[in-house]
Design a protein around this motif. Structure first.
Motif, PDB file in Angstrom:
ATOM      1  N   LEU A 231      70.197  -3.160  10.422  1.00  0.00           N
ATOM      2  CA  LEU A 231      70.569  -3.398   9.019  1.00  0.00           C
ATOM      3  C   LEU A 231      71.629  -4.482   8.885  1.00  0.00           C
ATOM      4  N   ARG A 232      72.478  -4.597   9.897  1.00  0.00           N
ATOM      5  CA  ARG A 232      73.596  -5.548   9.767  1.00  0.00           C
ATOM      6  C   ARG A 232      73.206  -6.979  10.129  1.00  0.00           C
ATOM      7  N   SER A 233      71.924  -7.228  10.468  1.00  0.00           N
ATOM      8  CA  SER A 233      71.489  -8.593  10.802  1.00  0.00           C
ATOM      9  C   SER A 233      71.591  -9.488   9.572  1.00  0.00           C
ATOM     10  N   ASP A 234      72.475 -10.475   9.645  1.00  0.00           N
ATOM     11  CA  ASP A 234      72.676 -11.386   8.511  1.00  0.00           C
ATOM     12  C   ASP A 234      71.570 -12.429   8.448  1.00  0.00           C
ATOM     13  N   ALA A 235      71.567 -13.176   7.354  1.00  0.00           N
ATOM     14  CA  ALA A 235      70.640 -14.308   7.245  1.00  0.00           C
ATOM     15  C   ALA A 235      70.934 -15.276   8.386  1.00  0.00           C
ATOM     16  N   ARG A 236      69.877 -15.835   8.959  1.00  0.00           N
ATOM     17  CA  ARG A 236      70.118 -16.776  10.056  1.00  0.00           C
ATOM     18  C   ARG A 236      69.075 -17.890  10.043  1.00  0.00           C
ATOM     19  N   GLN A 237      69.430 -18.963  10.724  1.00  0.00           N
ATOM     20  CA  GLN A 237      68.552 -20.130  10.784  1.00  0.00           C
ATOM     21  C   GLN A 237      67.315 -19.818  11.619  1.00  0.00           C
ATOM     22  N   GLY A 238      66.159 -20.262  11.144  1.00  0.00           N
ATOM     23  CA  GLY A 238      64.926 -20.073  11.898  1.00  0.00           C
ATOM     24  C   GLY A 238      64.722 -21.204  12.890  1.00  0.00           C
ATOM     25  N   THR A 239      63.516 -21.343  13.379  1.00  0.00           N
ATOM     26  CA  THR A 239      63.231 -22.358  14.393  1.00  0.00           C
ATOM     27  C   THR A 239      63.322 -23.761  13.811  1.00  0.00           C
ATOM     28  N   GLN A 240      62.889 -23.920  12.574  1.00  0.00           N
ATOM     29  CA  GLN A 240      63.020 -25.234  11.946  1.00  0.00           C
ATOM     30  C   GLN A 240      64.272 -25.249  11.082  1.00  0.00           C
TER      31      GLN A 240
ATOM     32  N   GLN B  71      65.086 -26.219   8.152  1.00  0.00           N
ATOM     33  CA  GLN B  71      65.090 -25.788   6.754  1.00  0.00           C
ATOM     34  C   GLN B  71      64.677 -24.321   6.606  1.00  0.00           C
ATOM     35  N   ASP B  72      64.333 -23.679   7.701  1.00  0.00           N
ATOM     36  CA  ASP B  72      63.794 -22.318   7.658  1.00  0.00           C
ATOM     37  C   ASP B  72      64.925 -21.299   7.797  1.00  0.00           C
ATOM     38  N   LEU B  73      65.367 -20.736   6.678  1.00  0.00           N
ATOM     39  CA  LEU B  73      66.447 -19.743   6.708  1.00  0.00           C
ATOM     40  C   LEU B  73      65.843 -18.352   6.580  1.00  0.00           C
ATOM     41  N   LYS B  74      66.108 -17.517   7.566  1.00  0.00           N
ATOM     42  CA  LYS B  74      65.561 -16.157   7.529  1.00  0.00           C
ATOM     43  C   LYS B  74      66.510 -15.264   6.735  1.00  0.00           C
ATOM     44  N   ALA B  75      65.987 -14.595   5.748  1.00  0.00           N
ATOM     45  CA  ALA B  75      66.821 -13.718   4.914  1.00  0.00           C
ATOM     46  C   ALA B  75      67.361 -12.567   5.751  1.00  0.00           C
ATOM     47  N   SER B  76      68.488 -12.010   5.305  1.00  0.00           N
ATOM     48  CA  SER B  76      69.069 -10.874   6.027  1.00  0.00           C
ATOM     49  C   SER B  76      68.139  -9.670   5.944  1.00  0.00           C
ATOM     50  N   ARG B  77      68.381  -8.705   6.830  1.00  0.00           N
ATOM     51  CA  ARG B  77      67.573  -7.489   6.817  1.00  0.00           C
ATOM     52  C   ARG B  77      67.761  -6.727   5.506  1.00  0.00           C
ATOM     53  N   VAL B  78      68.992  -6.713   4.989  1.00  0.00           N
ATOM     54  CA  VAL B  78      69.227  -6.029   3.710  1.00  0.00           C
ATOM     55  C   VAL B  78      68.378  -6.670   2.611  1.00  0.00           C
ATOM     56  N   ARG B  79      68.374  -7.998   2.572  1.00  0.00           N
ATOM     57  CA  ARG B  79      67.587  -8.709   1.556  1.00  0.00           C
ATOM     58  C   ARG B  79      66.090  -8.443   1.738  1.00  0.00           C
ATOM     59  N   GLN B  80      65.643  -8.363   2.993  1.00  0.00           N
ATOM     60  CA  GLN B  80      64.232  -8.090   3.282  1.00  0.00           C
ATOM     61  C   GLN B  80      63.825  -6.717   2.734  1.00  0.00           C
ATOM     62  N   ILE B  81      64.698  -5.737   2.940  1.00  0.00           N
ATOM     63  CA  ILE B  81      64.413  -4.376   2.444  1.00  0.00           C
ATOM     64  C   ILE B  81      64.434  -4.356   0.918  1.00  0.00           C
ATOM     65  N   VAL B  82      65.441  -5.014   0.328  1.00  0.00           N
ATOM     66  CA  VAL B  82      65.564  -5.045  -1.135  1.00  0.00           C
ATOM     67  C   VAL B  82      64.337  -5.711  -1.758  1.00  0.00           C
ATOM     68  N   ASP B  83      63.866  -6.788  -1.126  1.00  0.00           N
ATOM     69  CA  ASP B  83      62.673  -7.471  -1.645  1.00  0.00           C
ATOM     70  C   ASP B  83      61.455  -6.541  -1.608  1.00  0.00           C
ATOM     71  N   TRP B  84      61.334  -5.757  -0.531  1.00  0.00           N
ATOM     72  CA  TRP B  84      60.195  -4.829  -0.427  1.00  0.00           C
ATOM     73  C   TRP B  84      60.287  -3.742  -1.507  1.00  0.00           C
ATOM     74  N   LEU B  85      61.489  -3.258  -1.740  1.00  0.00           N
ATOM     75  CA  LEU B  85      61.663  -2.186  -2.719  1.00  0.00           C
ATOM     76  C   LEU B  85      61.572  -2.711  -4.150  1.00  0.00           C
ATOM     77  N   GLY B  86      61.590  -4.039  -4.284  1.00  0.00           N
ATOM     78  CA  GLY B  86      61.357  -4.631  -5.601  1.00  0.00           C
ATOM     79  C   GLY B  86      62.489  -4.428  -6.575  1.00  0.00           C
ATOM     80  N   ALA B  87      63.698  -4.379  -6.046  1.00  0.00           N
ATOM     81  CA  ALA B  87      64.836  -4.167  -6.945  1.00  0.00           C
ATOM     82  C   ALA B  87      65.282  -5.489  -7.536  1.00  0.00           C
ATOM     83  N   ASP B  88      65.856  -5.399  -8.699  1.00  0.00           N
ATOM     84  CA  ASP B  88      66.398  -6.582  -9.349  1.00  0.00           C
ATOM     85  C   ASP B  88      67.723  -6.180  -9.978  1.00  0.00           C
TER      86      ASP B  88
END
Length: 285
Positions: A162-171, A173-190
């Motif tokens: 859960l504590r994995s922050d947003a981090r740079q991907g292989t490219q 411009q590719d920023l990987k969202a944090s795990r918290v953001r990934q879960i929030v996006d799945w749950l569809g909260a706004d």
């Protein structure tokens, strides 16, 4: 079940909540009376909102008091703390709360625990109530930065993940969202939507004392920074104001300021609460 004389002297509030459970949970004794009681009390707490309206910033870190008519203000659903000791069957109680909400149509939930090995225990308790064990899916199955492709189910993860922050991907411009953001996006909260909208299912903080240093503090060796795990747990609570939060821990907190993660218990936060700020709560207790 044992409770201290001091706790036994305080009568709990009489609940009016009626859980949604299959008849055989009662007739076959899948939940004991004491376990059933906890499902009822959790439902009772989750039926209510904490006092006050709040604004949550985009990082989910900063929460400020807002007027009731303020734009983008949210209200937080009341949470519940399950503090039974070892051997009371907390996993089965958690499964009972999840099943109650599942049968009410809330088909997405998150179960956070200390170790990814504990998913087997979670699946065992869930299937013991007659449900499909594979509905509990590990978050590790979905790479960070990718959408979670599950129509319904219980997402199981650990505080370390859960504590994995947003981090740079292989490219670049590719920023990987944090795990918290990934879960929030799945749950569809706004968080910007009006109260009543957004995710209203269950988030279980199992072994919740793992978030104990959520606010930082002072020790004999000087100031302590807030732990990443505790901050990630708070972010998830801030991002999902309508979520039904369940804290589960046999140890709760060794020192009072370690309860900083239990934001949904309504112990502090303004004029309508017992204490205006967390610092006042810690000092008084």
């Amino acid at each position: 079940l044992v409770q201290s004389a001091a706790m036994a002297s305080v009568a709990p509030p009489v609940p009016s909540y009626r859980p949604h459970l299959p008849a055989n949970v009662i007739t076959d004794g899948l939940l004991s009376d004491a376990q059933l009681e906890s499902v009822i009390y959790a439902g009772e707490a989750h039926s209510d909102f904490l006092a006050g309206s709040w604004n949550v910033d985009e990082t989910f870190d900063l929460v400020t008091a807002a007027g009731d008519d303020a734009e983008d203000a949210v209200r937080f659903q009341r949470g519940w703390f399950l503090g039974d000791g070892t051997g009371a069957g907390k996993g089965r109680q958690v499964a009972g709360v999840l099943l109650d909400n599942w049968l009410k149509g809330r088909r997405r939930a998150v179960w956070i625990s200390k170790s990814d090995k504990l998913i087997e225990d979670a699946q065992r308790d869930w299937s013991a109530l007659g449900m499909e064990r594979l509905l509990i899916t590990p978050l590790a199955r979905f790479r960070q930065g990718t959408p979670i492709r599950l129509a319904e189910g219980i997402l199981f993860t650990t505080y370390a993940t859960l504590r994995s922050d947003a981090r740079q991907g292989t490219q670049d411009q590719d920023l990987k969202a944090s795990r918290v953001r990934q879960i929030v996006d799945w749950l569809g909260a706004d968080p910007g939507s009006e109260a009543g909208a957004g995710f209203d299912g269950v988030i279980v903080f199992d072994e919740s004392h793992a978030m104990q240093n959520a606010a930082g503090g002072k020790s004999e060796r000087g100031d302590q920074a807030a732990s990443q795990q505790g901050r990630a747990g708070l972010r998830l609570q801030h991002a999902l104001p309508n979520a039904r939060v369940l804290y589960v821990s046999a140890t709760g907190a060794t020192t009072v300021h370690n309860l900083a993660y239990a934001q949904r218990l309504g112990l502090w936060g303004g004029e309508d609460f017992p204490f205006a700020t967390r610092a006042e709560f810690v000092e008084a207790i």
